[in-house]
Scaffold this motif. Sequence first.
Motif, mmCIF file in Angstrom:
data_model
loop_
_atom_site.group_PDB
_atom_site.id
_atom_site.type_symbol
_atom_site.label_atom_id
_atom_site.label_comp_id
_atom_site.label_asym_id
_atom_site.label_seq_id
_atom_site.Cartn_x
_atom_site.Cartn_y
_atom_site.Cartn_z
ATOM 1 N N PRO A 2 0.836 -1.203 0.000
ATOM 2 C CA PRO A 2 0.000 0.000 0.000
ATOM 3 C C PRO A 2 0.876 1.260 0.000
ATOM 4 O O PRO A 2 1.982 1.258 0.552
ATOM 5 C CB PRO A 2 -0.792 -0.123 1.310
ATOM 6 C CG PRO A 2 -0.824 -1.596 1.584
ATOM 7 C CD PRO A 2 0.500 -2.122 1.081
ATOM 8 N N LEU A 3 0.399 2.307 -0.632
ATOM 9 C CA LEU A 3 1.190 3.537 -0.783
ATOM 10 C C LEU A 3 1.736 4.060 0.533
ATOM 11 O O LEU A 3 2.850 4.577 0.589
ATOM 12 C CB LEU A 3 0.354 4.618 -1.478
ATOM 13 C CG LEU A 3 0.028 4.335 -2.945
ATOM 14 C CD1 LEU A 3 -0.915 5.396 -3.502
ATOM 15 C CD2 LEU A 3 1.290 4.226 -3.785
ATOM 16 N N LYS A 4 0.985 3.927 1.619
ATOM 17 C CA LYS A 4 1.446 4.463 2.907
ATOM 18 C C LYS A 4 2.704 3.749 3.415
ATOM 19 O O LYS A 4 3.390 4.259 4.292
ATOM 20 C CB LYS A 4 0.339 4.398 3.948
ATOM 21 C CG LYS A 4 -0.024 3.008 4.421
ATOM 22 C CD LYS A 4 -1.124 3.059 5.466
ATOM 23 C CE LYS A 4 -1.425 1.678 6.012
ATOM 24 N NZ LYS A 4 -2.455 1.721 7.035
ATOM 25 N N TYR A 5 3.026 2.569 2.862
ATOM 26 C CA TYR A 5 4.220 1.830 3.277
ATOM 27 C C TYR A 5 5.384 1.973 2.295
ATOM 28 O O TYR A 5 6.493 1.536 2.589
ATOM 29 C CB TYR A 5 3.902 0.348 3.450
ATOM 30 C CG TYR A 5 3.006 0.061 4.614
ATOM 31 C CD1 TYR A 5 3.426 0.271 5.921
ATOM 32 C CD2 TYR A 5 1.715 -0.408 4.408
ATOM 33 C CE1 TYR A 5 2.598 0.012 6.995
ATOM 34 C CE2 TYR A 5 0.878 -0.674 5.477
ATOM 35 C CZ TYR A 5 1.329 -0.451 6.763
ATOM 36 O OH TYR A 5 0.495 -0.714 7.818
ATOM 37 N N GLN A 6 5.155 2.538 1.153
ATOM 38 C CA GLN A 6 6.226 2.660 0.170
ATOM 39 C C GLN A 6 7.215 3.750 0.595
ATOM 40 O O GLN A 6 6.857 4.703 1.259
ATOM 41 C CB GLN A 6 5.633 2.934 -1.210
ATOM 42 C CG GLN A 6 4.860 1.731 -1.721
ATOM 43 C CD GLN A 6 4.376 1.881 -3.139
ATOM 44 O OE1 GLN A 6 4.891 2.666 -3.921
ATOM 45 N NE2 GLN A 6 3.371 1.097 -3.497
ATOM 46 N N LYS A 7 8.457 3.560 0.187
ATOM 47 C CA LYS A 7 9.570 4.469 0.509
ATOM 48 C C LYS A 7 9.808 4.538 2.017
ATOM 49 O O LYS A 7 10.150 5.581 2.560
ATOM 50 C CB LYS A 7 9.353 5.852 -0.087
ATOM 51 C CG LYS A 7 9.236 5.797 -1.606
ATOM 52 C CD LYS A 7 9.263 7.165 -2.209
ATOM 53 C CE LYS A 7 8.920 7.080 -3.658
ATOM 54 N NZ LYS A 7 9.922 7.047 -4.589
ATOM 55 N N ARG A 8 9.613 3.395 2.670
ATOM 56 C CA ARG A 8 9.856 3.259 4.102
ATOM 57 C C ARG A 8 10.802 2.082 4.323
ATOM 58 O O ARG A 8 10.938 1.222 3.470
ATOM 59 C CB ARG A 8 8.548 3.023 4.855
ATOM 60 C CG ARG A 8 7.638 4.226 4.789
ATOM 61 C CD ARG A 8 6.378 4.070 5.623
ATOM 62 N NE ARG A 8 5.667 5.327 5.668
ATOM 63 C CZ ARG A 8 5.900 6.287 6.546
ATOM 64 N NH1 ARG A 8 6.797 6.121 7.485
ATOM 65 N NH2 ARG A 8 5.235 7.426 6.501
ATOM 66 N N TYR A 9 11.431 2.063 5.473
ATOM 67 C CA TYR A 9 12.300 0.951 5.842
ATOM 68 C C TYR A 9 11.423 -0.156 6.420
ATOM 69 O O TYR A 9 10.914 -0.040 7.533
ATOM 70 C CB TYR A 9 13.360 1.412 6.851
ATOM 71 C CG TYR A 9 14.331 2.369 6.231
ATOM 72 C CD1 TYR A 9 15.427 1.898 5.510
ATOM 73 C CD2 TYR A 9 14.156 3.747 6.331
ATOM 74 C CE1 TYR A 9 16.318 2.780 4.905
ATOM 75 C CE2 TYR A 9 15.037 4.629 5.735
ATOM 76 C CZ TYR A 9 16.124 4.139 5.028
ATOM 77 O OH TYR A 9 16.999 5.000 4.436
ATOM 78 N N ASP A 13 12.913 10.855 6.261
ATOM 79 C CA ASP A 13 12.625 12.128 6.932
ATOM 80 C C ASP A 13 12.282 11.929 8.404
ATOM 81 O O ASP A 13 12.707 12.707 9.258
ATOM 82 C CB ASP A 13 11.476 12.863 6.226
ATOM 83 C CG ASP A 13 11.868 13.366 4.847
ATOM 84 O OD1 ASP A 13 13.089 13.526 4.594
ATOM 85 O OD2 ASP A 13 10.968 13.588 4.020
ATOM 86 N N GLU A 14 11.539 10.889 8.711
ATOM 87 C CA GLU A 14 11.188 10.599 10.107
ATOM 88 C C GLU A 14 12.426 10.197 10.907
ATOM 89 O O GLU A 14 12.599 10.614 12.058
ATOM 90 C CB GLU A 14 10.128 9.492 10.174
ATOM 91 C CG GLU A 14 8.784 9.920 9.632
ATOM 92 C CD GLU A 14 7.827 8.765 9.402
ATOM 93 O OE1 GLU A 14 6.613 9.010 9.499
ATOM 94 O OE2 GLU A 14 8.277 7.632 9.122
ATOM 95 N N ILE A 15 13.297 9.408 10.308
ATOM 96 C CA ILE A 15 14.521 8.980 10.983
ATOM 97 C C ILE A 15 15.446 10.165 11.216
ATOM 98 O O ILE A 15 16.041 10.312 12.288
ATOM 99 C CB ILE A 15 15.219 7.863 10.178
ATOM 100 C CG1 ILE A 15 14.344 6.604 10.179
ATOM 101 C CG2 ILE A 15 16.609 7.569 10.726
ATOM 102 C CD1 ILE A 15 14.780 5.529 9.220
#
Length: 176
Positions: free
Chosen positions: A13-20, A89-91
Amino acid sequence: MAIITLLRHAPLPLKYQKRYIGHSDINIDLSLIDFSFLDEIQKRDYDLILSSDLKRCTQTLDLLGLSYKKDKRLREVEFKEEFELKNFDEIEKTDIFDKKYLDSFLAWHGFLCKESFNKFQSRVEEFLKELPKNKDILICSHGGTIKMINSILKKEDYCLTPFTLKYLEKVDINIT
C-alpha cells in the motif's frame, strides 16, 4: 547451468512505500498491480520456486498461482525497531540521528539495522550455497535481499552496486 530469476514482491500500500520495512509482515496492495506482467512469470516452467516467508512475497506467488517453498533466509534485512516502518525524513528527525551515519553505506547500515551487514550477507550466502546447480529457479524476495543475491552471484560489491528492482520487476542470472 542454473538460471536464477529474482523477482521482487508485488507493491505494498502507498502508505508503506519508501519506508524501511524489514521483517514487518504487510499485505500487498492488489489495486497497484499491473496484471499483464504476471503472464510472463506464469508461462515459465520453473524447476524450483523459493520465497521469503513474509506475506508480501507469499501473496505475490499465491497471486501467480505458483507452488513454492518458504525460506526465512530470504527475508529483508532486519531493521532496528525504532526505525522499522519509518521513512528517511522521520529517521532524520530523531534525537539519535547524526549526519555522520551518511558518510558510508556501512555506517548507515550499522545505524539503521539490527542485523549486521556481515550477518545479512552470511545468511544470504548460506541460502545460495544450498541451491541446485542445474535448475531453473525463481526466487521471490525483497529489494535489499535481491540486491545481496545479485552482488554475491555477480561478485559485485554490494555497497557500490546501483542494482535495484522495482515492485514485480524481475531479472535472470545465469550461473555456470
